[in-house]
Enzyme design. Structure first.
Site: not given
Ligand code: S5P
Length: 282
Positions: A100-102, A104, A106-108, A230, A249
């Site tokens: 989950d590196r996200k 963000a 520039i392309g290079n 959530y 979590r």
């Molecule tokens: O919008 C987002 C996108 C991501 S990838 N909201 C998020 O919470 N995440 C990721 O999902 C976040 O970086 C974390 O690793 C996980 C949620 O974790 P939790 O413990 O709240 O369920």
């Protein structure tokens, strides 16, 4: 509830198994096959800072999940040995890996961050994700390694956190790029399905917990002190049409992570089965 139905494509026309057969991205196809075979559309977010702890949790929950999601830049003792061990657990239990590196930049720069450095993410992670705030060039930066290695890219189309600015034109660009090129962009990170299931784009949703805000037993509404929000697996899958729920979590922080993983797997799979029941009757 009606706003969920207005915003998201919640009505399925294909099962995940049918979507596997036609998925144009190799990692996406494997994931959909694993989901159908193992009967789990649960992704575990292994957000721990100690590699031994990540590996032992991964081993415990592996039978109940389709995907291990990592944040390797939080691992204090990161090494390629850790990656090799995680890969071995994943292979043994029919699980894929999503870093989950996200990205963000520039392309290079994204290209270098994906392929080089100490993490060499492209070499071992079946999926990774990117923001499109910098424009479509980020996808082109990731394209070379992704195509060469058969990886899947996921774009951030919405975020679960309060006050998120991943909305409007940012969401639109992510959706447009995915719709245009599902062979490379195999999925979207979003609260629900922003494209119909015939678009061959897999939706993955974070911000999921059985104690989500629509849970009959969770009052007041669940979240954390950093703006995370959530919903339950049922709401994400049935009302918002998502394919894979990402849970961190609520499982890794539970007194009994295996029991919590089983509960989330069952809830997510039942919600999915209910959402395709009308197809099997037809
Ligand atoms: O919008 C987002 C996108 C991501 S990838 N909201 C998020 O919470 N995440 C990721 O999902 C976040 O970086 C974390 O690793 C996980 C949620 O974790 P939790 O413990 O709240 O369920």
């Amino acid at each position: 509830m009606s706003s969920d139905h207005d915003r998201y494509h919640h009505r399925r026309t294909l099962t995940l198994e049918q979507r596997a057969a036609r998925c144009p991205n190799p990692a996406g196809r494997r994931l959909l096959e694993i989901i159908s075979r193992k009967r789990t559309n649960l992704c575990i977010s292994l957000d721990m800072t100690d590699s031994a702890e990540i590996l032992s949790t991964a081993r415990l929950v592996a039978p109940y999940v389709c995907l291990f999601k990592t944040h390797v830049d939080i691992v204090a003792d990161f090494s390629q040995d850790f990656v090799a061990e995680l890969t071995a657990i994943a292979e043994e239990h029919d699980v894929l890996i999503f870093e989950d590196r996200k990205f963000a930049d520039i392309g290079n720069t994204a290209r270098l961050q994906y392929e080089a450095g100490m993490y060499r993410i492209a070499e071992w992670s079946h999926f990774t994700n990117a923001h499109v705030v910098s424009g479509p060039g980020v996808v082109d930066g990731l394209r070379g390694a992704a195509e060469r290695l058969g990886r899947g890219l996921l774009l951030l189309a919405e975020m679960s956190s309060a006050g998120s600015l991943v909305t409007g034109p940012v969401t639109e660009l992510a959706v447009e790029l995915a719709a245009r090129e599902p062979a490379l962009i195999t999925g979207l990170i979003a609260g629900g399905a922003l494209l119909p299931d015939t678009a061959d784009v897999i939706t993955m949703s974070p911000g999921v917990s059985l104690a989500g805000e629509d849970s009959p037993t969770a009052r007041p509404a669940a979240g954390d002190s950093f703006g995370q929000q959530y919903v339950t697996p049922r709401r994400a899958i049935m009302d918002r049409g998502t394919d894979v729920v990402i849970v961190g979590r609520a499982i890794i922080g539970a007194a009994d992570p295996v029991a919590a993983a089983k509960l989330h797997q069952t809830a997510a799979w039942q919600a999915y089965e209910q959402s395709v029941a009308h197809l099997q009757q037809a």
